[in-house]
Design a protein around this motif. Structure first.
Motif, short mmCIF file in Angstrom:
data_model
loop_
_atom_site.label_atom_id
_atom_site.label_comp_id
_atom_site.label_asym_id
_atom_site.label_seq_id
_atom_site.Cartn_x
_atom_site.Cartn_y
_atom_site.Cartn_z
N ASP A 490 2.31 -31.27 25.78
CA ASP A 490 0.92 -31.63 25.45
C ASP A 490 0.06 -30.44 25.82
O ASP A 490 0.27 -29.81 26.86
CB ASP A 490 0.50 -32.88 26.23
CG ASP A 490 -0.72 -33.54 25.61
OD1 ASP A 490 -1.70 -32.82 25.32
OD2 ASP A 490 -0.69 -34.77 25.40
N ASN A 495 -3.47 -34.76 30.24
CA ASN A 495 -2.46 -35.64 29.64
C ASN A 495 -1.07 -35.38 30.23
O ASN A 495 -0.31 -36.31 30.48
CB ASN A 495 -2.40 -35.44 28.13
CG ASN A 495 -3.61 -36.08 27.47
OD1 ASN A 495 -4.36 -36.80 28.12
ND2 ASN A 495 -3.82 -35.79 26.19
N ARG A 496 -0.77 -34.09 30.41
CA ARG A 496 0.54 -33.75 30.98
C ARG A 496 0.68 -34.38 32.37
O ARG A 496 1.71 -34.96 32.70
CB ARG A 496 0.70 -32.23 31.10
CG ARG A 496 0.91 -31.52 29.76
CD ARG A 496 1.49 -30.12 29.98
NE ARG A 496 0.67 -29.24 30.79
CZ ARG A 496 -0.32 -28.48 30.34
NH1 ARG A 496 -0.62 -28.49 29.04
NH2 ARG A 496 -1.00 -27.70 31.14
N GLN A 538 6.18 -35.73 22.85
CA GLN A 538 5.26 -34.67 22.46
C GLN A 538 3.98 -35.18 21.80
O GLN A 538 3.95 -36.23 21.17
CB GLN A 538 5.98 -33.71 21.51
CG GLN A 538 6.53 -34.42 20.27
CD GLN A 538 7.01 -33.43 19.26
OE1 GLN A 538 8.10 -32.88 19.40
NE2 GLN A 538 6.20 -33.19 18.25
N ASP A 539 2.93 -34.41 22.02
CA ASP A 539 1.64 -34.72 21.43
C ASP A 539 1.68 -34.33 19.95
O ASP A 539 2.50 -33.49 19.54
CB ASP A 539 0.56 -33.91 22.18
CG ASP A 539 -0.83 -34.33 21.77
OD1 ASP A 539 -0.98 -35.48 21.30
OD2 ASP A 539 -1.76 -33.52 21.93
N MET A 542 -2.00 -30.53 18.35
CA MET A 542 -1.98 -29.40 19.29
C MET A 542 -2.40 -28.15 18.55
O MET A 542 -2.09 -28.01 17.36
CB MET A 542 -0.57 -29.20 19.87
CG MET A 542 -0.19 -30.27 20.88
SD MET A 542 1.36 -29.89 21.70
CE MET A 542 2.53 -30.13 20.41
N LYS A 591 -2.04 -43.21 20.21
CA LYS A 591 -2.77 -43.02 21.48
C LYS A 591 -4.03 -43.87 21.46
O LYS A 591 -4.61 -44.07 20.40
CB LYS A 591 -3.14 -41.54 21.63
CG LYS A 591 -1.98 -40.70 22.04
CD LYS A 591 -2.43 -39.50 22.85
CE LYS A 591 -2.73 -38.32 21.92
NZ LYS A 591 -2.96 -37.08 22.64
#
Ligand code: ADP
Length: 759
Positions: A490, A495-496, A538-539, A542, A591
């Motif tokens: 991310d 968020n991470r 994973q996001d 990005m 999300k």
């Protein structure tokens, strides 16, 4: 202790004083009289000796005893106090003596021994025995009289003192005391004046009591006025609440028409403009309703009518509810809303979850509203001591911020940073006022920090009881994630961190990557070490390499063709079905992801034959086995009749309409409907009364239970209780939405079926 009166005390003191004085004076008198007696006796004895000596000198010289004894006897006979006389020679031999003729030996006497001399020559000695009985009796009599007089005069003096004390002190004191007691007990009596001779001190005291009396009167008048004002305020407050309930009813009734019809229009075939108009009507209606709810809410809190409830609830779920609710709004403007729930915090608490959700929705809702780009971050942390947890919930945003001089005012009702004329944002200015009051009711507080233009941080402090109930979240799709290696990708550090905390909490080993490139490096590194990841989380959005590209890049590596991928995206349908097919083992989650949802999606992705199922849609309405429901609608308002008819137009329902309570009862008797929709306020007979009568008819005739659903424009929760107490089964607050209406009908009639069949 029983206290004695001052007069009694004076009498006792005076009596003691009199006794003391009498004793002292008596003693003095006795001494004095005794001394006088002794002196008299001495003088008489001297006189007697010198007379007798002179008379009998010749006989003494020649010691003519008969003459001497005759003389002595004569002297004794003449003086009754003389008891005996002896004449002694120079060498103290008795020459002659005579005794008074007496019975027993006398006890009270004195002896005088005097020389008989002539021209300085002593011829003999004369011893005279002198009786003191008479003298002592006299002394005693004198002393008795002295004591008597003393006691008498002290007594008279005491009476005089008593009288004076009573007149000069006691009477004025009693009058002042009476006046004081009257003032204290609020008794009104004509004022008695102090007697003319009352002293200056008592006049001053009386004056002070007068001033106190006036103060009391003023106080009583003030209290009376206050009491009256309070009563008036109570009445006004009651009227205000009633007015609000009425207004809410009056506004909600037409709003039901507006929103309901707008909803129905939107279901018809519309061209673009028409759709926009109908949409505007629906959203404006909804906005207006929010304002009405805010005002109603605020006045309820102000009137002290809010009662907090206490139930066991999962705080993390409640926070996630709020985030889910706000995320569509945030997603609309590219604002990311994230939640961090401290893994060390308990999850289950006791409190009024509805109010807590309301407050957080308000604060986080503001953050979303006033943030045009960036993020809104909700952080839930706290410290637990015993049963109590001091929660600290902060909402940080990257929005427009609040100028320093305004920050203290925004917590007041109707205060907003930008004036009405320059408003860019919707709102009533009541949200923070309501939230602050609710938090304080719950024993908490709120504060804000902000940089104009640089975002704001609202921090809420809230003490909550930790519930003894189980805190373990239930994972419906349970797979043990312990020990699994996950690569988290991310671009946002926040968020991470949140993902790291959550996953670590589940026992997973996380490797963090800030971009697609870093992720590919991490994968390559692992391969080089002969290690493998179990999962990549994973996001999607990005910078540089986005989630889709990263996913494809991963799939190009032979070792990773089957590596489970979970992609988190804030845009629905970010991957079309074709792409997902091409990616293979890949799950997509929207999300903000809830904790349970994330657990589920990870679990699903790890199953060997994980099917890529699209997020489930809202549950379809359950059909009623082809049966047509007979629905009785009791509603006096024509528009609302139409709205309900239209809302149920596609449902398998036959609708009968009653325009008031009496008609409703009649139609219930005639046609025995499957369900009744009952408006609360109707002319002739209201919904509550009609329900009571229907329930009575059922009881008397042993009929089955007919579900009755209240349709009401009153938003107060007490109304709900009233409905349920009257025997209603459900409650719908106007404006009514089609889905809610149909669900309520289904729910109550299904329950009814169960009751009928006994399953
Ligand atoms: P409303 O949002 O309905 O106007 P509130 O009482 O919730 O009323 O907020 C009062 C005012 O405080 C808002 O109008 C806004 O000016 C300011 N405010 C509240 N939250 C924020 C925020 N997160 N960022 C910037 N301004 C805020």
């Amino acid at each position: 202790m029983k206290r004695t009166s001052i007069l009694f005390q004076i009498v006792v003191s005076m009596a003691l004083a009199a006794a003391l004085v009498a004793w002292v004076i008596g003693d003095l008198a006795r001494r004095y009289e005794t001394q006088r007696l002794t002196q008299q006796l001495t003088e008489q004895a001297d006189l007697t000796v010198s007379l007798l000596g002179g008379l009998m000198l010749d006989a003494i010289i020649v010691e003519d005893v008969p003459v001497l004894e005759t003389g002595l006897t004569e002297a004794i006979a003449r003086n009754s106090k003389l008891l005996a006389i002896q004449i002694l020679s120079e060498n103290r031999n008795v020459i002659a003596e005579a005794n008074a003729v007496q019975g027993p030996e006398p006890r009270n006497y004195v002896l005088y021994d005097r020389p008989v001399e002539w021209d300085g020559v002593i011829f003999a000695h004369m011893v005279v025995q002198w009786s003191t009985s008479e003298g002592q009796a006299m002394v005693q009599e004198k002393v008795r009289q002295t004591i008597l007089w003393t006691v008498l005069s002290v007594g008279v003096l005491s009476l005089l003192v008593l009288f004076l004390t009573h007149m000069l002190a006691m009477r004025p004191l009693q009058m002042i005391h009476q006046r004081m007691s009257d003032a204290i007990s609020g008794l009104k009596r004509p004022t008695e004046h102090l007697p003319w001779y009352a002293s200056q001190e008592f006049s001053a005291l009386n004056f002070s009591v007068g001033v106190m009396e006036d103060t009391f009167v003023e106080r009583d008048e003030r209290e009376f006025a206050l009491e009256q004002a309070r009563e008036a305020a109570d009445i006004a407050n009651g009227a205000k609440s009633e007015f609000l309930a009425n207004m809410s009813h009056e506004i909600r009734t037409p709003m039901n028409g507006v929103i309901g019809m707008a909803e129905l229009i939107l279901e018809t075939d519309l061209d673009e403009d028409q759709k926009m108009y109908a949409d505007t009507i629906a959203t404006s209606g909804a906005a207006l309703l929010t304002i009405i709810n805010d005002i109603l809410n605020f006045s309820k809190i102000e009137a002290g009518k809010v009662e907090l409830e206490s139930e066991t609830f999962n705080l993390q779920t409640a926070m996630e509810d709020v985030v889910t609710l706000l995320s569509p709004k945030a997603a609309e403007k590219d604002v990311e809303i994230t939640l961090r729930y401290d893994p060390d915090l308990p999850a289950v608490f006791e409190g009024d979850v509805g109010r807590i959700r309301q407050v957080i929705t308000n604060i986080a809702g503001n953050a979303v509203k006033f943030t045009l780009e960036g993020y809104v971050f909700i952080d839930v942390s706290g410290s637990t001591k015993g049963d109590l947890c001091d929660l600290s919930i902060s909402v940080t945003d990257t929005g427009i911020g609040i100028p320093e001089d305004k920050i203290d005012h925004i917590f007041n009702a109707f205060e907003q940073v930008d004036g009405a004329a320059t408003r860019n944002f919707e709102g009533t200015g009541l949200g923070l006022a309501i939230s602050t009051r609710l938090l304080r009711l719950m024993g908490g507080d709120i504060s804000a920090r902000s940089d104009a233009g640089g975002g704001s941080v609202f921090t809420m402090l809230l003490p909550l009881l930790v519930s003894g109930d189980s805190c373990e979240p239930v994972w419906p799709d349970h797979v043990d994630l312990k020990g699994l290696k996950v690569l988290v990708v991310d671009d946002l550090e926040l968020n991470r961190t949140i993902l790291f905390e959550r996953l670590t909490n589940w026992g997973m080993h996380c490797t963090l990557a800030a971009s697609g490139y870093e992720a590919l490096d991490a994968l390559a590194g692992a391969r080089a070490r002969g290690e493998t990841f179990d999962l990549v989380l994973q996001d999607y959005q990005m910078p540089g390499m986005d989630g889709r590209e990263l996913a494809f890049q991963i799939r190009t590596i032979p070792e990773h063709v089957a590596l489970p991928l979970v992609i988190l995206s804030s845009v629905e349908q970010s991957l079309d079905p074709g792409t997902r097919q091409a990616l293979g083992a890949c799950e997509l989650a929207l999300k903000p992801v809830r904790s349970t949802q994330l657990h589920n999606v990870i679990s699903r992705s790890l199953r060997p034959h994980a099917a890529s199922v699209a997020p489930s849609a809202a549950p379809e309405a359950v059909a009623l086995d082809g049966k047509t429901l007979k629905v009785l609608l009791a509603e006096d308002n024509k528009t609302n009749q139409l709205v309900v008819r239209k809302m149920l137009k596609d449902a398998p329902a036959e609708i009968m309409v009653a325009a008031d309570g009496i008609e409703a009862v009649q139609m219930y008797r005639d046609s025995r409907p499957d369900v009744v929709l009952m408006d609360m306020m109707m002319p002739e007979m209201d919904g509550l009364e009609a329900t009571l009568i229907i329930r009575e008819i059922e009881a008397v005739n042993h009929l089955g239970h007919c579900p009755i659903i209240a349709l009401t424009a009153n938003a107060m929760s007490t109304d709900k209780e009233k409905c349920l107490r009257a025997g209603m089964d459900g409650f719908l607050s106007k404006p009514i939405h089609k889905k809610a209406l149909w669900e309520a009908i289904q729910k109550t009639s299904q329950i009814n079926d169960m009751l009928r069949t006994g399953t």
